[in-house]
Write a protein that holds these residues in place. Structure first.
Motif, PDB file in Angstrom:
ATOM      1  N   TYR A   1      47.035  32.727  21.660  1.00 52.06           N
ATOM      2  CA  TYR A   1      47.818  32.884  22.888  1.00 52.06           C
ATOM      3  C   TYR A   1      47.570  34.313  23.343  1.00 52.06           C
ATOM      4  N   ASP A   2      46.725  34.462  24.338  1.00 52.08           N
ATOM      5  CA  ASP A   2      46.357  35.791  24.805  1.00 52.08           C
ATOM      6  C   ASP A   2      46.328  35.815  26.333  1.00 52.08           C
ATOM      7  N   SER A   3      45.693  36.816  26.906  1.00 51.57           N
ATOM      8  CA  SER A   3      45.725  36.988  28.361  1.00 51.57           C
ATOM      9  C   SER A   3      45.057  35.855  29.129  1.00 51.57           C
ATOM     10  N   ARG A   4      44.326  34.966  28.449  1.00 50.46           N
ATOM     11  CA  ARG A   4      43.813  33.773  29.127  1.00 50.46           C
ATOM     12  C   ARG A   4      44.967  33.009  29.760  1.00 50.46           C
ATOM     13  N   TYR A   5      46.130  33.112  29.119  1.00 52.93           N
ATOM     14  CA  TYR A   5      47.299  32.334  29.548  1.00 52.93           C
ATOM     15  C   TYR A   5      48.399  33.204  30.154  1.00 52.93           C
ATOM     16  N   PHE A   6      48.639  34.398  29.630  1.00 47.06           N
ATOM     17  CA  PHE A   6      49.744  35.201  30.157  1.00 47.06           C
ATOM     18  C   PHE A   6      49.307  36.322  31.084  1.00 47.06           C
TER      19      PHE A   6
END
Length: 177
Positions: A152-157
């Motif tokens: 869960y990294d900046s790809r999503y947030f």
């Protein structure tokens, strides 16, 4: 002293010792990583005496936003001592302010594909994962990445404030799962 009092005393001393070790470790910059994004185990936060740079492996407090509250509810993050009672993340800095991030099946920074950045449409429980729209990283923000497929990294947030960086993350005693 009765047997029961002696047992209680030993138990209390043991509990105090364990709490003391954890407190000293925390004050000394030690943290335990239980996320598979990077090796499991004990990590040390090394203070930065410079600006963050692309490629830095950092420990960072996520901002207490709705995206991170949802991540906590879904179990992507654990409770911790960061704002919003979130645990710090260990991630690699993939982009800094002014860089252009494109999200389309995977991530590109300034036109260069980011290795191991393929997007997932759902998490391991089948819940939808919505990607960050992409764009220019705003001043004072960074893009974080881990090449672990389920990260869960900046790809999503998206970008988060660089002010949350606690320091560089250095493994002390770790194992690969």
């Amino acid at each position: 002293m009765t047997r029961r009092r002696r047992a209680l005393s030993v138990l209390l001393i043991g509990a105090a010792a364990v709490i003391g070790v954890f407190a000293l470790g925390h004050l000394g910059g030690l943290r335990i990583n239980l996320s598979p994004s990077y090796p499991l185990g004990i990590w040390r936060i090394v203070p930065l005496d410079r600006e963050v740079a692309i490629g830095d492996l950092v420990m960072i407090c996520p901002p207490p936003t709705s995206a991170f509250r949802l991540a906590r509810q879904r179990g992507y993050l654990r409770s911790g001592l960061c704002p919003g009672w979130l645990s710090p993340l260990i991630k690699t800095i993939a982009a800094t302010q002014g860089q252009h991030v494109e999200i389309a099946g995977s991530v590109s920074v300034d036109g260069m594909p980011l290795a191991g950045s393929e997007l997932r449409t759902a998490d391991a429980q089948g819940r939808a994962l919505l990607p960050f729209a992409g764009g220019v990283v705003p001043p004072g923000h960074i893009i974080l990445h881990s090449d672990f497929a389920g990260s869960y990294d900046s790809r999503y947030f998206g970008p988060i404030p660089a002010a949350g960086v606690l320091g560089l993350a250095h493994p002390v005693l770790t194992i690969r799962p």
